[in-house]
Design an enzyme around this catalytic site. Structure first.
Site: not given
Ligand code: NAP
Length: 275
Positions: A67, A104, A129, A131
């Site tokens: 994103k 979002d 989180g 991200g």
């Molecule tokens: P992103 O930018 O890649 O961020 C991922 C986050 O997860 C970061 O804070 C990362 O921490 C953390 N993380 C990843 N692996 C981890 C681990 N093993 N242990 C602890 N923390 C970990 O992803 P994003 O776009 O923010 O999305 C995050 C989630 O929200 C995804 O599952 C996505 O499918 C979901 N989401 C859902 C919707 C919906 O409409 N329902 C909308 C948006 C997102 P670090 O910073 O330490 O790497």
């Protein structure tokens, strides 16, 4: 021969995504001759794919982990993209070029209010989180009169960068696990915005028994309720997974692409979720 416009979800992973089912059901219900696909996408392909799809009359969505990269690719970022540095929907407009928004933000607010059973105003939020999704959560919370947002992230520096990039909103603080356990007060809402839960082998991002909270919203979703939602309910919290937010952001994406009302009921049904 004219080809059907293609709309695509760009991300990695994408195999779990319900977006193709939701959008294809919506296209069918509105008689739109287009197709929506999920594409497992490497970082360097994000911008070329966005431009090709949009210029050819389609568009799409962007998901984890692209994103931020998608936001940088835009010619015309909407206000929510400029505020969060994250883009989840894109399309083309003649004279403007590659346009994008972050649907979002409003979708999170709707889903959070549904699980809380009240507005976000005055609530105490624990955010896991830092991200792209977490940026949307903090932006939505700072647009409401939340009492506080505590952020815990595996990489605290990333959470600190998020707070800095969002203009150091008041009442938003980076904390650690020990602060959460020691917290004297109770949270109204715990939000999981980590990607933990996408893989079946993932541990829970938090043990809901260790945090005093009223409700939990897991942004992660699958075909059925997530392990975190089930654990939260066992611990006595009201809990919901990310499907309502998914449908709300998808419906807003549909509006951006077609300037028409989306068939919400059809989309909720395709997500296996009653509105
Ligand atoms: P992103 O930018 O890649 O961020 C991922 C986050 O997860 C970061 O804070 C990362 O921490 C953390 N993380 C990843 N692996 C981890 C681990 N093993 N242990 C602890 N923390 C970990 O992803 P994003 O776009 O923010 O999305 C995050 C989630 O929200 C995804 O599952 C996505 O499918 C979901 N989401 C859902 C919707 C919906 O409409 N329902 C909308 C948006 C997102 P670090 O910073 O330490 O790497």
């Amino acid at each position: 021969m004219t080809s059907r416009p293609i709309y695509a979800l760009l991300g990695a992973p994408v195999h779990h995504s319900l977006s193709p089912a939701l959008q294809n059901a919506a296209f069918h219900a509105r008689g739109i001759d287009a197709v929506y696909v999920a594409l497992w996408t490497w970082g360097e392909l994000v911008e070329p794919l966005m431009r090709s799809l949009a210029l050819a009359g389609g568009g799409g969505n962007v998901t984890v982990p692209h994103k931020n990269r998608a936001a940088q690719a835009l010619d015309q970022p909407a206000a929510a993209v400029r505020a969060t540095g994250a883009c989840n929907v894109f399309w083309w407009e003649d004279g403007l070029g590659l346009c994008g928004d972050n649907t979002d933000v409003a979708a999170f607010r709707t889903a959070a209010e549904a699980v809380l059973g009240s507005g976000l105003d005055g609530s105490r939020v624990l955010l896991l989180g830092a991200g792209g999704a977490a940026r949307a959560v903090v932006h939505a919370c700072s647009g409401s009169e939340v009492e506080k947002v505590d952020i815990v992230n595996r990489t605290p520096e990333r959470a600190e960068a998020l707070v800095r990039d969002l203009g150091e909103p008041s009442r938003v603080e980076v904390v650690d696990d020990d602060d959460v356990k020691a917290s004297a007060g109770t949270y109204d809402l715990v939000v999981n915005a980590t990607s933990l839960g996408l893989a079946v082998s993932d541990p829970l991002p938090i043990d809901p028994r260790t945090v005093r909270a009223r409700a939990l919203l897991d942004l992660v979703y699958g075909r059925s309720e997530t392990p975190l939602v089930l654990a939260a309910r066992q611990a006595g919290l009201t809990a919901a997974d990310g499907r309502r937010m998914l449908v709300e952001q998808a419906a807003a994406s549909f509006r951006r692409w077609f300037d028409r009302d989306p068939p919400l009921e059809v989309m909720f049904e395709a997500a296996g979720f009653a509105s």
